[in-house]
Design an enzyme around this catalytic site. Structure first.
Site, PDB file in Angstrom:
ATOM      1  N   CYS A  34       8.092   1.719   6.316  1.00  0.00           N
ATOM      2  CA  CYS A  34       8.345   0.865   6.954  1.00  0.00           C
ATOM      3  C   CYS A  34       9.395   0.817   8.013  1.00  0.00           C
ATOM      4  O   CYS A  34      10.210   0.240   9.428  1.00  0.00           O
ATOM      5  CB  CYS A  34       8.610  -0.482   6.375  1.00  0.00           C
ATOM      6  N   GLU A  82       8.249  -8.739   4.573  1.00  0.00           N
ATOM      7  CA  GLU A  82       8.848  -7.643   5.056  1.00  0.00           C
ATOM      8  C   GLU A  82       7.656  -7.064   5.531  1.00  0.00           C
ATOM      9  O   GLU A  82       6.721  -6.583   4.504  1.00  0.00           O
ATOM     10  CB  GLU A  82       9.769  -6.896   4.223  1.00  0.00           C
ATOM     11  N   GLU A  98       3.252  -1.932  16.836  1.00  0.00           N
ATOM     12  CA  GLU A  98       2.566  -0.919  15.577  1.00  0.00           C
ATOM     13  C   GLU A  98       2.394   0.162  14.881  1.00  0.00           C
ATOM     14  O   GLU A  98       1.149  -0.815  15.127  1.00  0.00           O
ATOM     15  CB  GLU A  98       3.833  -1.827  14.556  1.00  0.00           C
ATOM     16  N   LYS A 102      -0.334  -9.892  -7.088  1.00  0.00           N
ATOM     17  CA  LYS A 102      -1.764  -9.620  -7.119  1.00  0.00           C
ATOM     18  C   LYS A 102      -1.422  -8.039  -6.604  1.00  0.00           C
ATOM     19  O   LYS A 102      -0.814  -7.344  -5.388  1.00  0.00           O
ATOM     20  CB  LYS A 102      -1.542 -10.243  -6.006  1.00  0.00           C
ATOM     21  N   GLY A 123       3.952  -5.560   4.121  1.00  0.00           N
ATOM     22  CA  GLY A 123       2.685  -5.592   4.169  1.00  0.00           C
ATOM     23  C   GLY A 123       2.782  -5.817   5.829  1.00  0.00           C
ATOM     24  O   GLY A 123       3.409  -5.556   6.712  1.00  0.00           O
ATOM     25  N   SER A 173       0.566  -1.441  -0.225  1.00  0.00           N
ATOM     26  CA  SER A 173       0.247  -0.138  -0.251  1.00  0.00           C
ATOM     27  C   SER A 173       1.235   1.505  -0.077  1.00  0.00           C
ATOM     28  O   SER A 173       0.897   2.241  -0.266  1.00  0.00           O
ATOM     29  CB  SER A 173      -1.024   0.188   1.517  1.00  0.00           C
TER      30      SER A 173
END
Lengths: 525, 525
Positions: B301, B264, B392, B183, B240, B157
């Site tokens: 991230c 990841e 997180e 995908k 993700g 995303s």
């Protein structure tokens, strides 16, 4: 000197009440030593101690770890005839094999020591800063491999030295900087204890931390499961059956922190015979393959259990020659009565299958646990239809498959599970015609041989001993050769890190003099 | 040009009846395009076609694949403003970010092309034969990396370009010789389709096989699960959430032939503040970290979600400065209303926790989906006791932890889950005193920084973007930088293989002129 107890670091411990003995498979009698299975508390103590040892051990220099490995090799040699006797008594394997395998094990330890002394193995990669870059300055990045933490090693039945207590898994993990806990193989627990003592002595002599190595006894599956589940364990080395390997992989994947199990499992090692080679040298290959099938009572993971060709008079003749050379082989003692009886069952299933034709089945032997070499034949069609025929029969068993065409041969190869090795017997003149066969064979294996036998695994950097699942659990890694060390490390990048606290391998002036990739190019500068 | 359909190779397909749209998070309105979710039959068609394509694609030379990658980069550039508009419309991110990320994506494609052109990446290792060796002659062994087969890539995303359709996973897999099925990420499906078209055009222009790339739409989890379960898929790249990544790893591990998912996942990227640095430059670091926390609405991230120090007046002052610089930050639009509401929930949980003290919580913003930067503070003791505080919060959120001592700081680090990065803010004069802290920090992370901010991931060979679980599913592999290619290959050894059918990388005369390890030493000869 053989106590039958567990070693938690250098401390002897036997708190449990489950005991067992090993068997002399030649005499079919129990050996004198009694071993005490480790308890859950002992497993926990060994793992906790290994985690403490890791904090010290990971900061030992490559040179210090190399000395440790070389000392282990010396201590193993020092055990002399006592060790050879334990090995032959517990495995039924001949003394010559014991000496050869000890030599290989010592060679492996010293090879990892040399790798550490050379130092390049950490794959140091440097990208230097460029403060003037626009739009943003380029930071300084330096990457190398570091140890993952304590590793559990499962000894293998078929290599009491080379794939067990101080075998390739242990040597590579200790080289990487990881403490090791061995789950001793129950079929050769005395051999295991002697080697464990050698490792512990070497650790003490070279100033390695207490708990850098432990040795736990276990006859069942519990100790192994507890080890793989233990939070302190960060990786697992295993050589054994597909069933046990898969079970350990599942346990490891379902942990709160999943870890990798590097399992080397089963393989039937397909051999493809091309027509011209059969025509020219069929009998000679039959002779070589009869010896390869029977070598070590067929108890090598690279044993050729599947021989594939295209139906022809030459293939028929090859089958006859192979059968008669197999009849000439001398059957030898298998590792354990249980392994012998599993062989008998597996073999009988193949003999009983309606699709198989028996080409050779040796009957007369000297010992109760001798593995009698056996050869059956099936059609390609039958092999494609009945997946049970793909099952490994651990022992001196092989199956000749006569395919009706090159197309069917490719189909058979494509349907095979992953394998450690694949061999091609062919003439240079014909290989171009069989590129699809070669391609299909390569796609299923970790090592591909031309005009050779797969038994005999050279220990060298270019060896890959592993293959697509289920030959091994992760086809990216090898359990033989220098690269086996990469199972026990992970990369770390240091960004803008000060020279004085950078590891030596990454410092500006390259004090170790190793080969490094600097700004994209390899250099020792 | 945006059809909303799936691409099975170059063929447009929309057989399903589930449709969805994307959202413009700035306007909080639906975009015009309608996407059709792929059916199971379409997933199967794409995977089957990819397996067929692999048979051709794996035999393309490195030079040919490099041309393909460079052409993809050109085609993406050629999409011009249309692509930038789709990106900003679907992500709410500003045009400057879109341009920068497109540049990075093109840079990654070209970097893998350069890697292929250099050729060393196959890690060619040769151990030459020694027929005179005793007791047994030494065979000739040559090893190199080969592609594993079709790979499934899950778009992320937060990086519609760099970690999505033609991002690092796709670029590295195509470089390795693996066909890719993406995908598409449902939040930026139009951006994804445009990039997919660029890849398909490039494949056609450079003569790559039909099916080397496919793009499947999916809003739910079904298509992804079907892909990971499909027998033709041999590896998975994912960026993700921890929850989704873990679920895919479980599915992959439970296949008949288990495969690796390189996921990841999450990271809170701990930052350790040492006292002397705080004393000397606390306010300046507060300013830099406020910007880092708020950068890209905290949707990186490597966003610094955890800041650790030892309780002191200086740490208190740092907290005040950080809070006031956070108050000065301009809140920006998050990627999607769902991401924004997940941020609000996660943040509120932290604000509501009895252990936290609120230092900064921005209220006034311009847009409905703006991510309002927030800072809370807890004691080391509270952080140790309540693991919920380790979670997180994806967005511009950070937590300052005041430990009562160096010992407690080490304890906190040891209790942390694996992380992508760890940062140390310190003076050279004090680092020696904190070696245990540094050691603990390094053991939890894949990249360790000195006096910097973790946001901003340099794309270079020395970058490691990965870390101990759950930062990534396998800490041995990186998803950024050249080494990302090693997720999609496995080694194969050729034993006594004839020159004329050996791959060029392994032939005697080294026709590619690459660096190889020959008999243990690196050489280009």
């Amino acid at each position: 000197m053989i106590t039958g107890k567990n070693y938690i670091g250098s401390k002897i411990s036997a708190e449990g009440n489950v005991t067992y003995t090993t068997i002399n498979p030649k005499l079919n009698t129990e050996n004198e030593w009694v071993f005490t299975e480790a308890t859950e508390a002992e497993v926990d103590a060994a793992a906790t101690l290994a985690a403490e040892a890791f904090e010290v051990y990971k900061n030992k220099t490559d040179a210090e770890r190399a000395l440790f490995l070389r000392q282990i090799a010396l201590e193993i040699e020092d055990l002399g005839q006592q060790l050879i006797n334990a090995y032959t008594t517990e495995s039924g394997l001949p003394e010559g094999r014991a000496m050869g395998e000890r030599g290989r094990t010592i060679g492996q330890l010293n090879a990892f020591a040399s790798l550490l002394e050379q130092g390049d193995w950490v794959q140091a990669t440097l990208d230097l800063a460029d403060p003037k870059r626009t739009p943003a300055p380029k930071p300084d990045l330096r990457k190398m491999q570091i140890a993952i933490g304590p590793v559990a090693v499962f000894g293998a039945s078929n290599f009491p030295f080379a794939f067990s207590t101080a075998g390739g898994d242990t040597a590579s993990a200790l080289a990487a900087g990881c403490p090791v806990i061995v789950k001793s193989h129950p079929m050769h627990a005395a051999t295991g204890e002697l080697v464990a003592l050698a490792i512990i002595k070497a650790a003490q002599k070279t100033g390695m931390p207490e708990g850098v190595f432990s040795n736990l006894n276990s006859k069942g599956i519990t100790v192994g499961e507890q080890l793989v589940k233990h939070a302190a364990i960060k990786g697992v080395g295993f050589t054994g059956s597909i069933k046990a390997g898969k079970a350990l992989c599942k346990i490891a994947a379902n942990r709160e922190e999943p870890i990798s199990v590097y399992a080397e499992m089963g393989s039937i090692n397909p051999v493809v015979l091309l027509p011209e080679a059969l025509k020219a040298r069929g009998e000679s290959w039959a002779q070589k393959y009869a010896a390869s099938i029977n070598m070590g009572a067929g108890q090598f993971c690279t044993n050729p259990g599947l021989i594939l060709g295209i139906a022809s008079t030459e293939l028929d003749n090859f089958g006859k020659h192979l059968a008669s050379y197999i009849d000439e082989q001398i059957a030898s003692c298998m590792l354990h009565p249980n392994i012998h009886s599993a062989y008998e069952t597996g073999k009988q299933n193949m003999l009983d299958a309606s699709e198989t034709e028996v080409l050779a089945v040796k009957l007369a032997t000297n010992g109760a646990n001798d593995g009698k070499p056996t050869l059956v034949k099936v059609s390609g069609e039958a092999f494609l239809e009945n997946k049970d025929l793909h099952t490994e029969v651990f022992g001196p068993f092989s199956m000749l498959v006569a395919c009706d065409s090159q197309t069917q041969l490719v189909e058979v190869l494509n349907q095979l599970e992953g394998q450690l090795t694949g061999s091609l017997i062919g003439d240079s003149s014909e290989v171009a015609k069989y590129s699809k066969v070669i391609d299909a064979l390569r796609s299923r294996v970790g090592r591909i041989l031309f005009n050779g036998v797969p038994t005999g695994v050279e220990v060298c950097p270019a060896m890959h001993h592993g293959g697509p699942f289920p030959a091994s659990s992760d086809s990216k890694f090898t359990s033989v050769g220098n690269d086996a060390i990469y199972r026990w490390v992970r990369p770390v990048s240091y960004q803008d890190w000060p020279q004085e606290i950078l590891p030596a391998a990454l410092q500006d002036d390259n004090p170790l003099g190793i080969l490094r990739k600097v700004n994209g190019f390899y250099t020792k500068a």
